[in-house]
Design a protein around this motif. Structure first.
Motif, short mmCIF file in Angstrom:
data_model
loop_
_atom_site.label_atom_id
_atom_site.label_comp_id
_atom_site.label_asym_id
_atom_site.label_seq_id
_atom_site.Cartn_x
_atom_site.Cartn_y
_atom_site.Cartn_z
N GLU A 266 11.00 1.12 -11.70
CA GLU A 266 9.71 1.64 -11.28
C GLU A 266 9.69 2.17 -9.86
O GLU A 266 8.68 2.70 -9.41
CB GLU A 266 8.63 0.58 -11.49
N THR A 267 10.79 2.05 -9.13
CA THR A 267 10.87 2.71 -7.83
C THR A 267 11.72 3.97 -7.91
O THR A 267 11.93 4.64 -6.90
CB THR A 267 11.46 1.78 -6.75
N GLY A 268 12.21 4.30 -9.09
CA GLY A 268 12.96 5.53 -9.29
C GLY A 268 12.05 6.61 -9.85
O GLY A 268 10.86 6.43 -10.05
N GLN A 269 12.64 7.79 -10.08
CA GLN A 269 11.89 8.87 -10.72
C GLN A 269 12.78 9.47 -11.81
O GLN A 269 14.00 9.45 -11.71
CB GLN A 269 11.44 9.92 -9.71
N GLY A 270 12.14 10.00 -12.84
CA GLY A 270 12.88 10.49 -14.00
C GLY A 270 12.71 11.97 -14.25
O GLY A 270 12.75 12.40 -15.40
N LEU A 271 12.53 12.76 -13.18
CA LEU A 271 12.25 14.18 -13.38
C LEU A 271 13.43 14.91 -14.04
O LEU A 271 13.22 15.74 -14.94
CB LEU A 271 11.88 14.84 -12.05
N ASN A 272 14.66 14.65 -13.61
CA ASN A 272 15.79 15.31 -14.26
C ASN A 272 15.94 14.87 -15.70
O ASN A 272 16.34 15.66 -16.57
CB ASN A 272 17.09 15.04 -13.49
N ALA A 273 15.63 13.60 -15.98
CA ALA A 273 15.72 13.11 -17.35
C ALA A 273 14.72 13.80 -18.26
O ALA A 273 14.92 13.85 -19.48
CB ALA A 273 15.51 11.60 -17.37
N SER B 287 0.83 -1.21 0.00
CA SER B 287 0.00 0.00 0.00
C SER B 287 0.86 1.25 0.00
O SER B 287 0.57 2.22 -0.71
CB SER B 287 -0.93 0.00 1.22
N TYR B 288 1.94 1.25 0.80
CA TYR B 288 2.86 2.39 0.79
C TYR B 288 3.52 2.55 -0.58
O TYR B 288 3.71 3.68 -1.05
CB TYR B 288 3.95 2.19 1.84
N THR B 289 3.88 1.45 -1.21
CA THR B 289 4.53 1.52 -2.52
C THR B 289 3.65 2.27 -3.52
O THR B 289 4.12 3.13 -4.25
CB THR B 289 4.85 0.11 -3.03
N TYR B 290 2.37 1.94 -3.54
CA TYR B 290 1.45 2.66 -4.42
C TYR B 290 1.29 4.12 -3.96
O TYR B 290 1.25 5.04 -4.80
CB TYR B 290 0.09 1.98 -4.44
N ALA B 291 1.17 4.33 -2.66
CA ALA B 291 1.00 5.70 -2.14
C ALA B 291 2.20 6.57 -2.49
O ALA B 291 2.06 7.79 -2.66
CB ALA B 291 0.79 5.67 -0.63
N HIS B 292 3.37 5.95 -2.59
CA HIS B 292 4.59 6.68 -3.00
C HIS B 292 4.70 6.84 -4.51
O HIS B 292 5.69 7.36 -5.01
CB HIS B 292 5.83 5.93 -2.49
N ARG B 293 3.67 6.36 -5.24
CA ARG B 293 3.66 6.42 -6.71
C ARG B 293 4.88 5.72 -7.29
O ARG B 293 5.55 6.24 -8.18
CB ARG B 293 3.57 7.88 -7.20
N ASN B 294 5.12 4.52 -6.81
CA ASN B 294 6.32 3.79 -7.22
C ASN B 294 6.05 2.67 -8.21
O ASN B 294 6.98 2.08 -8.71
CB ASN B 294 7.03 3.21 -6.00
N ASN B 295 4.82 2.34 -8.47
CA ASN B 295 4.55 1.26 -9.42
C ASN B 295 4.31 1.75 -10.83
O ASN B 295 4.09 0.96 -11.74
CB ASN B 295 3.32 0.46 -8.95
N ASP B 296 4.34 3.03 -11.01
CA ASP B 296 4.04 3.62 -12.31
C ASP B 296 4.88 4.88 -12.43
O ASP B 296 4.60 5.89 -11.79
CB ASP B 296 2.55 3.94 -12.41
N VAL B 297 5.93 4.83 -13.26
CA VAL B 297 6.81 5.99 -13.35
C VAL B 297 6.07 7.22 -13.85
O VAL B 297 6.40 8.36 -13.49
CB VAL B 297 8.03 5.70 -14.27
N GLN B 298 5.03 7.01 -14.67
CA GLN B 298 4.28 8.16 -15.17
C GLN B 298 3.50 8.84 -14.05
O GLN B 298 3.34 10.06 -14.06
CB GLN B 298 3.33 7.73 -16.29
N ALA B 299 3.03 8.06 -13.08
CA ALA B 299 2.35 8.66 -11.93
C ALA B 299 3.32 9.51 -11.13
O ALA B 299 2.96 10.55 -10.58
CB ALA B 299 1.73 7.59 -11.05
N SER B 300 4.58 9.07 -11.04
CA SER B 300 5.58 9.80 -10.27
C SER B 300 5.84 11.17 -10.87
O SER B 300 5.81 12.18 -10.17
CB SER B 300 6.88 8.99 -10.22
#
Length: 478
Positions: A272-279, A50-63
């Motif tokens: 999918e646990t990372g984020q790509g904002l700088n990219a 549940s935390y993983t989803y709440a952290h928006r970690n299962n979908d990079v686009q959500a992040s």
């Protein structure tokens, strides 16, 4: 220690497949399907999911989608390039519709977290679980429901409320009043049950729940409740402003005492646990500091008017890159003067895997609590010395000139607080909600030449969800 991705469905599929292959064998594992919700280890796995989803970690686009849904629509940033450009153009020009993939991503990832939280709450009445485990897990599950529903309400308005895993799946949307009441109930239960110290980095504490509740009250203009919740966070004595603004976001300073609620990321382990904002911010010929860093073709820019609005001494503008040297040509590229400066709050990470980085994403900082209380106090009583002092705590850290009480009216202080929030929280997923709360989201977009209408303060319910649930009604205007 960061929470790592747990995929419960995949786990169950693996177990069931193994059972089909060996039907004559009995399975006694604590994590077998029949035992998963019957012991603390299994329940902990589900809580982490549940935390993983709440952290928006299962979908990079959500992040990253949540960032762009706030920043691009508010005119804080603009962008071009890459396959994401068509999504950005829709957000920038107010031409989005119910098929926009950012909306679907955030809808699904938060409802997935709610689903798992409901499963936890429905299965806590179990003699195999210790009372201490039950109490903490229950409080965390209530927090997760409150946080997820508050985020969804911010974007979509009233929501279908699922309070149990046994609820009818095809729920209609609740009323605004019932949606707000449920969010307040869940966060209040969390506040009353959570400890002051979080059990693990990335999990909720009393301060986390109070901070989310404070922001919920603020965005729904419940001013006294917002002021009180902010004071409750301050009274914990757990959080503080860091001396240096840049240190808040430093990769080696994650978990610092200014950060109250963050979305943990881990780009060195799983994509999918990372984020790509700088990219999605810097161009392909930008001089990235580490050989393992890479970027996409898309670029995210700040406007000159914003970059030039900072006071000369204000250190917050140091997180903006206004010029850089191209690795292709060796020439200096000037961003300032061309509306092409880059937000650089999240430094490139030395351990990232290509585009995927492990910088945690701040959601609520202590500075936000100080400015939220100042705003609420101004709405209640007009300018006060306490409100000015709270604002000045933030300004003085940034080496900006302190304000004095004399000369402010309620309206002018309201405008000053919004401007202060823009300087303090640029590129932190705050711009849209702040402008909506201050009543300028639509008018500012219209000034920029966009065909923004009043109904655009809410995003449309994703079309996929409408097709799956005939009981859902679309937001007006879409």
């Amino acid at each position: 220690m960061k929470l790592h991705r747990i995929i419960i469905i995949a786990f169950l599929a693996t177990v069931f497949t193994a059972c089909e292959d060996k039907l004559d064998e009995e399975v006694f594992s604590e994590l077998s399907p029949s035992n998963l919700l019957n012991n603390e280890k299994g329940m902990s796995f589900l809580l982490n999911a549940s935390y993983t989803y709440a952290h928006r970690n299962n979908d990079v686009q959500a992040s990253w989608g949540a960032y762009h849904m706030s920043s691009m629509t508010a005119g804080e940033t603009w962008g071009l390039g890459g396959s994401i450009e068509n999504l950005w153009v829709a957000e920038i020009d107010f031409t989005w519709d119910s098929n926009h993939s950012h909306f679907l991503s955030v809808w699904q990832v938060h409802y997935n977290s709610i689903r798992d939280a409901n499963l936890i709450l429905d299965n806590l009445d179990n003699e195999n679980l210790s009372e201490e485990f039950k109490q903490l897990t229950k409080a965390e599950a209530h927090f997760l429901r409150g946080w997820n529903y508050a985020a969804l309400y911010n974007w979509f308005g009233e929501l279908p409320i699922y309070a149990s895993s046994e609820d009818e799946l095809l729920q209609p949307r609740a009323t605004v009043e019932d949606t707000r009441s449920f969010i307040e109930q869940e966060l209040t239960l969390a506040v009353n049950g959570l400890p002051v110290e979080e059990p693990q980095f990335g999990r909720a504490s009393k301060g986390t729940a109070l901070a989310v509740l404070c922001k919920f009250y603020l965005n729904t203009k419940q001013w006294q409740k917002a002021a009180d919740a902010a004071q409750d966070v301050m009274d914990l004595g757990k959080y503080e402003l860091l001396e240096s603004y840049g240190d808040i976001f430093a990769y080696d300073n994650e978990g610092n005492p200014e950060l109250i609620w963050v979305l943990p990321k881990d780009g060195a382990t799983l994509t999918e646990t990372g984020q790509g904002l700088n990219a999605l911010t810097f161009p392909p010929d930008f001089p990235v500091p580490f050989s393992n860093n890479s970027v996409f073709a898309a670029r995210t820019y700040l406007f000159d008017d914003f970059v030039n609005s900072f006071e000369e001494t204000d250190t917050r503008k140091e997180q903006i890159i206004t010029e850089w040297t191209s690795t292709n040509t060796g020439e200096l590229v000037t961003g300032l003067g061309n509306d092409q400066s880059f937000p650089y709050k999240l430094p490139f990470e030395p351990n990232s895997i290509g585009a995927w980085a492990g910088n945690d994403l701040p959601v609520i900082r202590y500075a936000d609590i100080l400015l939220s209380r100042a705003e609420a106090l101004n709405e209640i009583s007009g300018p006060t010395q306490e409100a000015i002092d709270l604002i000045n705590e933030v300004r003085e850290r940034a080496e900006a000139t302190p304000y004095t009480l004399a000369g402010f009216t309620k309206a002018s202080l309201r405008d000053a607080i919004l401007q202060e929030r823009e300087w303090e929280f640029y590129w932190e997923e705050k711009a849209r909600e702040d402008q909506i709360r201050h009543g300028v989201f639509i008018s500012r977009a219209q000034t920029r030449g966009k065909n923004a209408q009043d109904y655009h303060v809410l995003f449309p319910i994703p079309q996929v969800e409408l097709d799956a649930n005939p009981s859902l009604e679309q937001n007006p205007g879409y």
